[in-house]
Design an enzyme around this catalytic site. Structure first.
Site, PDB file in Angstrom:
ATOM      1  N   SER A  40     -13.867  -4.396   0.138  1.00 52.20           N
ATOM      2  CA  SER A  40     -14.767  -3.708  -0.796  1.00 52.20           C
ATOM      3  C   SER A  40     -16.231  -3.935  -0.426  1.00 52.20           C
ATOM      4  O   SER A  40     -17.048  -4.350  -1.257  1.00 52.20           O
ATOM      5  CB  SER A  40     -14.523  -4.155  -2.242  1.00 52.20           C
ATOM      6  N   PRO A  41     -16.611  -3.650   0.823  1.00 51.47           N
ATOM      7  CA  PRO A  41     -17.987  -3.931   1.254  1.00 51.47           C
ATOM      8  C   PRO A  41     -19.037  -3.092   0.532  1.00 51.47           C
ATOM      9  O   PRO A  41     -20.209  -3.479   0.502  1.00 51.47           O
ATOM     10  CB  PRO A  41     -17.959  -3.603   2.747  1.00 51.47           C
ATOM     11  N   LEU A  42     -18.639  -1.962  -0.069  1.00 47.92           N
ATOM     12  CA  LEU A  42     -19.592  -1.121  -0.799  1.00 47.92           C
ATOM     13  C   LEU A  42     -19.415  -1.264  -2.305  1.00 47.92           C
ATOM     14  O   LEU A  42     -19.944  -0.452  -3.066  1.00 47.92           O
ATOM     15  CB  LEU A  42     -19.430   0.351  -0.396  1.00 47.92           C
ATOM     16  N   LEU A  87     -22.627   0.772  -3.765  1.00 45.77           N
ATOM     17  CA  LEU A  87     -23.692   0.510  -2.790  1.00 45.77           C
ATOM     18  C   LEU A  87     -23.843   1.655  -1.788  1.00 45.77           C
ATOM     19  O   LEU A  87     -24.644   1.561  -0.865  1.00 45.77           O
ATOM     20  CB  LEU A  87     -23.406  -0.802  -2.057  1.00 45.77           C
ATOM     21  N   GLY A  88     -23.084   2.712  -1.979  1.00 43.01           N
ATOM     22  CA  GLY A  88     -23.135   3.842  -1.054  1.00 43.01           C
ATOM     23  C   GLY A  88     -24.179   4.879  -1.385  1.00 43.01           C
ATOM     24  O   GLY A  88     -24.273   5.905  -0.711  1.00 43.01           O
ATOM     25  N   GLY A  89     -24.999   4.635  -2.420  1.00 43.89           N
ATOM     26  CA  GLY A  89     -26.025   5.604  -2.789  1.00 43.89           C
ATOM     27  C   GLY A  89     -25.476   6.660  -3.732  1.00 43.89           C
ATOM     28  O   GLY A  89     -24.276   6.721  -4.023  1.00 43.89           O
ATOM     29  N   TYR A 136       0.834  -1.200   0.000  1.00 43.96           N
ATOM     30  CA  TYR A 136       0.000   0.000   0.000  1.00 43.96           C
ATOM     31  C   TYR A 136       0.874   1.259   0.000  1.00 43.96           C
ATOM     32  O   TYR A 136       1.891   1.326   0.685  1.00 43.96           O
ATOM     33  CB  TYR A 136      -0.915   0.039   1.218  1.00 43.96           C
ATOM     34  N   GLY A 163     -16.832  -0.726  -4.231  1.00 43.05           N
ATOM     35  CA  GLY A 163     -16.217   0.462  -4.810  1.00 43.05           C
ATOM     36  C   GLY A 163     -17.083   1.697  -4.754  1.00 43.05           C
ATOM     37  O   GLY A 163     -16.916   2.622  -5.557  1.00 43.05           O
ATOM     38  N   GLY A 164     -18.033   1.739  -3.811  1.00 41.58           N
ATOM     39  CA  GLY A 164     -18.883   2.916  -3.644  1.00 41.58           C
ATOM     40  C   GLY A 164     -20.248   2.794  -4.276  1.00 41.58           C
ATOM     41  O   GLY A 164     -21.141   3.601  -3.996  1.00 41.58           O
TER      42      GLY A 164
END
Length: 320
Positions: free
Chosen positions: A210-212, A217-219, A53, A214-215
């Site tokens: 990556s629970p969303l 699922l974040g709306g 990283y 990559g965003g």
């Protein structure tokens, strides 16, 4: 903050994992320090990083930031610290992978950057098909005996690899893998076929990254546009109907989509806790608030209709 056992070990960790991949390339060091301070004060005790990283031209930068935070705060023993080995860290032929040679070099380099004398969870960032498992376990067992690491985990392994690794560790009379870090979210449920059943069988905690997605699922953003980023597995343009239904589901229950996506993972069997990778303090606070969301059985069933999983574990999901 909810706590859980780290797989089948006696160690306890928070059910949210602070991912640090943005520290350096996207989050300034001062802001990263503030995020780590707030996370720990809020009970997030599980910190995850990796030797690669920091960006293509500055690998190791993120570990250095975490190391300077550890050195300045004096709170090392309050956290469970995880990092990873596998990725290319230099131009040499042995500067990558899971050879005993690279594992020895890589752990010492990570310890220097992190300014600590031990890593709690040392994770293989990927499968190395060229390295024999006997060699890998010999190297890992030596690190445990030297006190440089406490536990070994995996990341991005298939179910077969989990079985392979753990059976060879069992033959050596050692603990084996205690966790698996996998891509897992409402849009990416493939690990339910093989990885989740294998992890459950071996008493491993599953750590979704990556629970969303990559965003996605974040709306929607404030300008009404759906998020896109480096996660190219699903193009939002191809998911219009699903994401519309998802956002309606959240709106009907007065839930922030990003928080609801994290809450869904926290309700999944076998999941230890998802990795959150906040770039800002606001994102951290929003993620922590997901711990308070309770989804009912009806909610979970509705989400299965919007985002169908593979249909159960293999082979039932694809066989008669």
């Amino acid at each position: 903050m909810q706590q859980a056992q780290l797989g089948r070990t006696g160690a306890t960790v928070s059910r949210l994992v602070l991912g640090t991949m943005n520290f350096g390339p996207h989050t300034a060091e001062e802001d990263a320090f503030a995020i780590m301070d707030r996370a720990l004060d809020q009970g997030v005790t599980f910190f995850d990083t990796a030797n690669v990283y920091g960006g293509k031209d500055r690998k190791g930068w993120t570990e250095e930031i975490v190391g300077r935070w550890l050195a300045s705060r004096g709170r090392r023993e309050e956290i469970v610290l995880a990092t990873k080995v596998f990725g290319e860290m230099g131009p040499g032929a042995n500067d990558r992978g899971l050879s005993a040679l690279n594992i020895r070099r890589a752990v010492d380099a990570s310890l220097r950057r992190l300014q600590t004398d031990h890593i709690d969870l040392y994770q293989m960032h990927h499968v190395d098909r060229s390295a024999p498992w006997e060699e890998i376990w010999q190297a890992m067992d030596l690190l445990i005996a030297q006190g440089k690491i406490s536990y070994v985990g995996s990341s991005n392994f298939a179910g077969w690899h989990l079985a392979q690794a753990n059976e060879i560790a069992r033959a050596r009379h050692t603990l084996g893998l205690v966790s698996e870090q996998s891509l897992y979210n409402l849009l990416s449920r493939d690990i339910e076929l093989e990885v989740l059943p294998a992890a459950e069988h071996y008493g491993m905690g599953v750590i979704p990254w990556s629970p969303l997605s990559g965003g996605k699922l974040g709306g929607r953003r404030e300008d009404g546009v759906r998020r896109r980023n480096a996660d190219r597995r699903h193009d939002p343009a191809d998911l219009t109907d699903q994401l519309d239904r998802w956002e309606s589901f959240c709106a009907e229950r007065d839930l922030a989509p990003g928080q609801a996506a994290l809450a869904w993972l926290l309700h999944r069997p076998g999941v230890l806790g998802p990795i959150i990778g906040p770039r800002t303090m606001e994102q951290l606070d929003s993620a922590i608030a997901a711990m308070d969301i309770e989804l009912t059985e009806d909610d979970l069933a509705a989400l299965d209709e919007i985002f169908p999983g593979p249909g159960g574990p293999a082979p039932e999901a694809y066989a008669w």
